[in-house]
Design an enzyme around this catalytic site. Structure first.
Site, PDB file in Angstrom:
ATOM      1  N   THR A  12      12.448  -5.890  -0.058  1.00 24.43           N
ATOM      2  CA  THR A  12      11.792  -7.146  -0.436  1.00 24.43           C
ATOM      3  C   THR A  12      12.593  -8.361   0.010  1.00 24.43           C
ATOM      4  O   THR A  12      12.029  -9.360   0.460  1.00 24.43           O
ATOM      5  CB  THR A  12      11.627  -7.198  -1.970  1.00 24.43           C
ATOM      6  OG1 THR A  12      10.683  -6.200  -2.343  1.00 24.43           O
ATOM      7  CG2 THR A  12      11.139  -8.546  -2.442  1.00 24.43           C
ATOM      8  N   SER A  54      12.011   0.369   1.104  1.00 23.91           N
ATOM      9  CA  SER A  54      12.891   1.493   0.748  1.00 23.91           C
ATOM     10  C   SER A  54      12.122   2.702   0.236  1.00 23.91           C
ATOM     11  O   SER A  54      12.697   3.780   0.085  1.00 23.91           O
ATOM     12  CB  SER A  54      13.974   1.070  -0.245  1.00 23.91           C
ATOM     13  OG  SER A  54      13.465   0.909  -1.533  1.00 23.91           O
ATOM     14  N   THR A  85      14.785  -2.446  -3.409  1.00 23.94           N
ATOM     15  CA  THR A  85      15.283  -2.054  -4.739  1.00 23.94           C
ATOM     16  C   THR A  85      14.735  -0.703  -5.205  1.00 23.94           C
ATOM     17  O   THR A  85      15.331  -0.058  -6.055  1.00 23.94           O
ATOM     18  CB  THR A  85      14.922  -3.112  -5.803  1.00 23.94           C
ATOM     19  OG1 THR A  85      13.501  -3.240  -5.869  1.00 23.94           O
ATOM     20  CG2 THR A  85      15.548  -4.446  -5.487  1.00 23.94           C
ATOM     21  N   ASP A  86      13.593  -0.291  -4.629  1.00 20.49           N
ATOM     22  CA  ASP A  86      12.927   0.892  -5.194  1.00 20.49           C
ATOM     23  C   ASP A  86      13.780   2.158  -5.117  1.00 20.49           C
ATOM     24  O   ASP A  86      13.762   2.973  -6.038  1.00 20.49           O
ATOM     25  CB  ASP A  86      11.578   1.120  -4.499  1.00 20.49           C
ATOM     26  CG  ASP A  86      10.574   0.027  -4.841  1.00 20.49           C
ATOM     27  OD1 ASP A  86      10.834  -0.731  -5.810  1.00 20.49           O
ATOM     28  OD2 ASP A  86       9.537  -0.087  -4.154  1.00 20.49           O
TER      29      ASP A  86
HETATM   30  N1  ASP Z   1       9.188  -1.970  -2.197  1.00 19.53           N
HETATM   31  C1  ASP Z   1      10.411  -2.736  -2.058  1.00 19.53           C
HETATM   32  C2  ASP Z   1      11.480  -1.837  -1.481  1.00 19.53           C
HETATM   33  O1  ASP Z   1      12.034  -1.042  -2.180  1.00 19.53           O
HETATM   34  C3  ASP Z   1      10.831  -3.291  -3.365  1.00 19.53           C
HETATM   35  C4  ASP Z   1      12.067  -4.158  -3.353  1.00 19.53           C
HETATM   36  O2  ASP Z   1      12.818  -4.236  -2.418  1.00 19.53           O
HETATM   37  O3  ASP Z   1      12.295  -4.819  -4.394  1.00 19.53           O
HETATM   38  O4  ASP Z   1      11.753  -1.903  -0.313  1.00 19.53           O
END
Ligand code: ASP
Length: 328
Positions: A12, A54, A85-86
């Site tokens: 993100t 991710s 973050t995932d």
């Molecule tokens: N879907 C995103 C990822 O994990 C979520 C994030 O980065 O907060 O790449």
């Protein structure tokens, strides 16, 4: 001035609106341009390694990130890895094993809102991550929402708030307040990191629900060298339905079974109840105790690339690495 390598992998933090959802599209250089003030305090060079949501990360990518750190280890004082973050907690756990005992900081960060949004946590997280990467903070950690979390203990516990991560069964390593790192705990490290270059991906996870049938377990054991079962409470398996027989058969055939719990805090304690006691005492199932599921899976992949011999796997599994479990 400290030299830091920024390894970009997407997420993100580096995403833009595409018309059909956010997707990574901002380079490492682009991230730095949006946070003036980092360069000047440290010297940053960039490695554009990946540009992934991710959700698309695999153990192959973990090896790529570890390989990038290995290749550049001698040239930098610290590393910042931007990541979605995932699955950030999985990558942090994996790097803790793949780059074991690093005396230099390896800091993972990301954001819940893209860096180009008006309201974003990206800039603060990046600033904090660079501060930590330039500090005396050995080992792998996640820096997020002003907290420093041990790489083997992190879990994403909120899907939207800025405070996305928690440290499970272990205190935070530190906090960043008013641009200053207050370090509570210093990870121990070696003189040089121990790099590993292989993972055994034949490791599966089954989350038990009331009524799960043993055929799913058979299916997973047939195709994998190790199966982690996330059971309930302090741990156990249903006493009807052939679970004990199933696990016993596969262990006799040399597979590895690890029992853990769906409960986030305080971990497993298989000996407490009749539903768990026999698994450990008679069948030789391993248990996760206070480890996170993310760390259990990454550790098994790392161990089982070295050996599939059950007593050796057990010994390595119960040997703490980067404080992933309390010593027993
Ligand atoms: N879907 C995103 C990822 O994990 C979520 C994030 O980065 O907060 O790449």
């Amino acid at each position: 001035m400290k030299r830091i390598l920024l390894i970009a992998t997407g997420g993100t933090i580096a995403s833009r609106e595409t018309g059909d959802g956010l997707a990574p599209g901002i380079s490492a250089e682009g991230l730095l341009e949006l946070v003036p003030g980092i360069e000047g305090k440290v010297r940053v060079e960039c490695a554009e390694l990946l540009s992934l949501d991710s959700t698309n990360m695999t153990p192959e990518h973990w090896l790529m990130i570890a390989g990038c750190i290995r290749k550049n280890y001698g040239n930098y004082d610290g590393f910042v890895i931007t990541h979605g973050t995932d699955t950030l907690a999985y990558t942090a756990a994996a790097l803790s094993y793949l780059v074991k005992g690093s005396p230099k900081p390896i800091v993972l960060t990301g954001a819940q809102k893209p860096i180009c949004f008006d309201s974003t946590d990206s800039k603060e997280n990046l600033r904090d991550a660079f501060l930590c990467a330039a500090s005396d903070m050995p080992g792998v950690s996640i820096v997020f929402d002003h907290k420093v979390i041990l790489g083997t203990r992190a879990k994403k516990t909120r899907s939207k708030s800025f405070s996305a991560f928690e440290s499970i069964n272990y205190p935070d390593l530190g906090v960043i307040r008013d641009g200053e790192l207050l370090r509570f705990i210093r990870q121990s490290c070696g003189e040089e990191p121990e790099f590993s270059e292989a993972l055994n991906t034949h490791v599966a996870l089954l989350k038990l629900i009331p009524g799960t049938g043993r055929e799913i377990l058979d299916f997973l054991f047939e195709r994998n060298d190790a199966v982690v079962i996330e059971s309930f409470g302090v741990g156990g398996l249903p006493e009807s339905g052939g679970f004990y027989e199933c696990v016993g058969e596969w262990l006799r055939r040399g597979r590895i079974a690890v029992l853990t719990t769906q409960v986030e805090n305080e971990g497993s304690d298989l000996g407490v109840y009749h539903v768990g006691h026999r698994l450990k005492e008679e069948l030789g199932v391993l248990e996760a105790y206070d480890m996170t599921t993310e760390a259990v899976l990454a550790k098994l992949m790392w161990i089982m690339a070295k050996t599939k011999n059950a007593p050796e796997v057990e010994k390595l599994f119960y040997t703490p690495v980067a404080m992933d479990m309390f010593p027993r």
